[in-house]
Design a protein around this motif. Structure first.
Motif, mmCIF file in Angstrom:
data_model
loop_
_atom_site.group_PDB
_atom_site.id
_atom_site.type_symbol
_atom_site.label_atom_id
_atom_site.label_comp_id
_atom_site.label_asym_id
_atom_site.label_seq_id
_atom_site.Cartn_x
_atom_site.Cartn_y
_atom_site.Cartn_z
ATOM 1 N N VAL A 56 0.848 -1.184 0.000
ATOM 2 C CA VAL A 56 0.000 0.000 0.000
ATOM 3 C C VAL A 56 0.891 1.244 0.000
ATOM 4 N N VAL A 57 0.412 2.311 -0.635
ATOM 5 C CA VAL A 57 1.137 3.586 -0.676
ATOM 6 C C VAL A 57 0.337 4.628 0.098
ATOM 7 N N ILE A 58 1.029 5.410 0.915
ATOM 8 C CA ILE A 58 0.408 6.537 1.608
ATOM 9 C C ILE A 58 1.111 7.809 1.163
ATOM 10 N N GLY A 59 0.336 8.803 0.779
ATOM 11 C CA GLY A 59 0.870 10.117 0.473
ATOM 12 C C GLY A 59 0.255 11.121 1.425
ATOM 13 N N THR A 60 1.093 11.959 2.038
ATOM 14 C CA THR A 60 0.584 12.877 3.047
ATOM 15 C C THR A 60 0.658 14.320 2.578
ATOM 16 N N SER A 61 -0.329 15.112 2.946
ATOM 17 C CA SER A 61 -0.364 16.527 2.619
ATOM 18 C C SER A 61 0.329 17.290 3.772
ATOM 19 N N PRO A 62 0.354 18.651 3.853
ATOM 20 C CA PRO A 62 -0.611 19.535 3.225
ATOM 21 C C PRO A 62 -0.390 19.798 1.736
ATOM 22 N N GLN A 63 0.843 19.968 1.303
ATOM 23 C CA GLN A 63 0.994 20.199 -0.136
ATOM 24 C C GLN A 63 0.761 18.867 -0.850
ATOM 25 N N PHE A 64 -0.148 18.872 -1.827
ATOM 26 C CA PHE A 64 -0.588 17.590 -2.363
ATOM 27 C C PHE A 64 0.192 17.119 -3.581
ATOM 28 N N PHE A 65 1.313 17.767 -3.921
ATOM 29 C CA PHE A 65 2.147 17.205 -4.969
ATOM 30 C C PHE A 65 2.786 15.894 -4.492
ATOM 31 N N THR A 66 3.009 15.783 -3.201
ATOM 32 C CA THR A 66 3.443 14.506 -2.632
ATOM 33 C C THR A 66 2.356 13.458 -2.825
ATOM 34 N N VAL A 67 1.103 13.874 -2.681
ATOM 35 C CA VAL A 67 -0.014 12.951 -2.858
ATOM 36 C C VAL A 67 -0.156 12.563 -4.326
ATOM 37 N N VAL A 68 0.141 13.489 -5.233
ATOM 38 C CA VAL A 68 0.151 13.152 -6.661
ATOM 39 C C VAL A 68 1.163 12.036 -6.919
ATOM 40 N N ALA A 69 2.330 12.145 -6.284
ATOM 41 C CA ALA A 69 3.357 11.108 -6.432
ATOM 42 C C ALA A 69 2.851 9.759 -5.938
ATOM 43 N N ALA A 70 2.101 9.768 -4.831
ATOM 44 C CA ALA A 70 1.537 8.519 -4.303
ATOM 45 C C ALA A 70 0.530 7.925 -5.280
ATOM 46 N N TRP A 71 -0.318 8.777 -5.848
ATOM 47 C CA TRP A 71 -1.324 8.299 -6.812
ATOM 48 C C TRP A 71 -0.657 7.695 -8.048
ATOM 49 N N ILE A 72 0.328 8.392 -8.606
ATOM 50 C CA ILE A 72 1.005 7.890 -9.811
ATOM 51 C C ILE A 72 1.744 6.591 -9.502
ATOM 52 N N THR A 73 2.395 6.536 -8.342
ATOM 53 C CA THR A 73 3.102 5.313 -7.946
ATOM 54 C C THR A 73 2.130 4.143 -7.831
ATOM 55 N N ALA A 74 1.006 4.374 -7.175
ATOM 56 C CA ALA A 74 0.003 3.310 -7.020
ATOM 57 C C ALA A 74 -0.577 2.890 -8.362
ATOM 58 N N LEU A 75 -0.791 3.851 -9.248
ATOM 59 C CA LEU A 75 -1.349 3.563 -10.564
ATOM 60 C C LEU A 75 -0.412 2.671 -11.375
ATOM 61 N N ILE A 76 0.873 3.028 -11.386
ATOM 62 C CA ILE A 76 1.859 2.282 -12.162
ATOM 63 C C ILE A 76 2.104 0.894 -11.574
ATOM 64 N N ARG A 77 2.186 0.842 -10.239
ATOM 65 C CA ARG A 77 2.487 -0.436 -9.586
ATOM 66 C C ARG A 77 1.228 -1.240 -9.261
ATOM 67 N N LYS B 148 -1.241 -0.768 -7.035
ATOM 68 C CA LYS B 148 -1.408 -0.949 -5.597
ATOM 69 C C LYS B 148 -2.419 0.066 -5.077
ATOM 70 N N PRO B 149 -3.083 -0.256 -3.983
ATOM 71 C CA PRO B 149 -4.010 0.725 -3.391
ATOM 72 C C PRO B 149 -3.239 1.872 -2.754
ATOM 73 N N TRP B 150 -3.895 3.033 -2.641
ATOM 74 C CA TRP B 150 -3.204 4.156 -2.020
ATOM 75 C C TRP B 150 -4.135 4.959 -1.121
ATOM 76 N N VAL B 151 -3.509 5.592 -0.131
ATOM 77 C CA VAL B 151 -4.232 6.342 0.894
ATOM 78 C C VAL B 151 -3.772 7.787 0.866
ATOM 79 N N PHE B 152 -4.730 8.687 0.886
ATOM 80 C CA PHE B 152 -4.485 10.119 0.968
ATOM 81 C C PHE B 152 -4.605 10.502 2.438
#
Length: 410
Positions: free
Chosen positions: A107-128, A130-134
């Motif tokens: 599982v991938v977790i991406g944490t805010s407040p700035q959500f470009f880190t969360v974009v990285a989590a989404w793209i990583t989960a999409l490619i691999r 895997k489920p991801w958590v915001f």
């Protein structure tokens, strides 16, 4: 379970996001899970590398059993919107690349407040696949509007569209307040995929202790009532209110024994120091940030802790984590916030609420504490009792249960 956690703040940085992420990950490792963190070289909030680190493409270390991968990012001080965005985007791209080399995570977790880190989590989960958590710790585009850090509403409108896209794409969203869950639900996000895990405190680190006499002596504060602000000196915190309250308190006979101490760094630090000089404040002390394991010593010398944010509606949904640290140490809180945080303070009896950005209100609340030593003792005890409800170990276990039941077993 192997958890991949993406965050741009991590120890030895000592801000609230770094502490929350580290303490959660540490507990998950203790529970027998593998945790990999992708972060950048520590530099917050001054935009300067911490001693012993270099801004390399890739470096790794083990911190409390957490496999920590540090990647290159554009480093800048926490000031200037364009530079900060360059910082966030560079980390996003570096984190996505680094995630390719992390094997067999669940599982991938991406944490805010700035959500470009969360974009990285989404793209990583999409490619691999895997489920991801915001993990949502701040309604970021709206908070930029609230403090007036950016004037272009069109860009912020675009960011808000991206924000909503990420909410919809996330397999699950973990928010830090009930107010955040309500806000997301009102914006059309399925409440079934939103869980609340509040901020809290590491009760093994923050507990009642005797005042550190060496610090008191070094700062000549032995006979003073010390009111402290510990944390980031940013636009959102409106610490000019503290300086104005210090000026008002100094004019009262009882206020002669009060000293206001501000420890930390941030975009407004230099401005605040200069303002205090121009106001000729003799009862204000500024200190630079200290290492995380030193912070509790400075908390110990406080007779009261100021927690304050600007007087805007958005911040009524915020619960600062430092509130729980002060409660755990039995330090009465002077809270300049409305909403959920104020409700906690009133119900627990762990402090006094004053009107945000109202220096007279803060000064009077402080003078009331000085005039009632018995009340200080009662507030201190109430804070210690209530802090047990926000033990970081319990909260980390709650989030782990969410990962296991709502994500991993799907």
């Amino acid at each position: 379970m192997h958890i991949l956690f993406l965050t741009d703040n991590f120890p030895p940085e000592m801000n609230a996001p770094a502490s929350r992420t580290f303490e959660h990950c540490r507990e998950w490792v203790t529970a027998g899970h593998k945790v990999t963190v992708i972060t950048c070289a520590p530099n917050f909030p001054k935009g300067k590398l911490f001693s012993g680190y270099r801004n390399r493409i890739w470096q790794s270390e083990e911190i409390a059993g957490i496999h920590t991968i540090r990647v290159w990012s554009f480093i800048s001080a926490n000031e200037g919107f364009a530079l900060r965005i360059a910082d966030y985007l560079s980390f996003m791209f570096s984190a996505i690349i680094a995630a390719f080399f992390v094997r067999r995570f669940d599982v991938v977790i991406g944490t805010s407040p700035q959500f470009f880190t969360v974009v990285a989590a989404w793209i990583t989960a999409l490619i691999r696949r895997k489920p991801w958590v915001f993990e949502l710790r701040d309604i970021w585009p709206e908070s930029i509007r609230a403090v007036g850090a950016m004037k272009s509403s069109k860009i912020l409108d675009l960011f808000e569209k991206l924000e909503l896209f990420l909410y919809r794409k996330a397999d699950h969203i973990v928010v830090v307040t009930e107010s955040f869950r309500k806000t997301l639900t009102q914006r059309g996000i399925d409440t079934a995929k939103i869980s609340v895990v509040t901020n809290g405190a590491d009760l093994s680190l923050y507990e009642p202790v005797a005042k550190d006499q060496s610090i008191l002596q070094a700062l000549n504060l032995q006979d003073k009532f010390v009111v402290g602000y510990i944390g980031t000196h940013g636009m959102a915190h409106a610490l000019e209110t503290v300086l104005e309250a210090a000026s008002i308190a100094s004019k009262s006979p009882a206020g002669k024994q009060i000293v206001f101490l501000l420890l930390g760094d941030g975009a407004r630090k230099r401005h605040l120091v200069e303002q205090a000089r121009l106001m000729q404040l003799q009862n204000v002390i500024f200190l630079d940030s200290v290492a995380k394991d030193e912070v509790a010593k400075y908390w110990s010398i406080l007779d009261a802790a100021v927690i304050h944010l600007r007087n805007v509606h958005l911040f009524e949904t915020v619960i600062p984590s430092k509130m729980f640290e002060a409660m755990a140490m039995g330090i009465p809180i002077l809270l300049g916030l409305r909403g959920e945080a104020a409700d906690i303070i009133r119900i627990s009896g762990a402090g006094i609420c004053f009107e945000p950005e109202n220096a007279q209100s803060l000064a009077q609340a402080t003078l009331n504490l000085v005039a009632r030593p018995d009340n200080v003792s009662n507030i201190s005890e109430a804070g210690r009792r209530s802090a047990k409800l926000f033990d970081r170990k319990v909260l980390a276990d709650r989030m782990l249960t969410i990962l296991q039941t709502k994500i991993y077993q799907k």
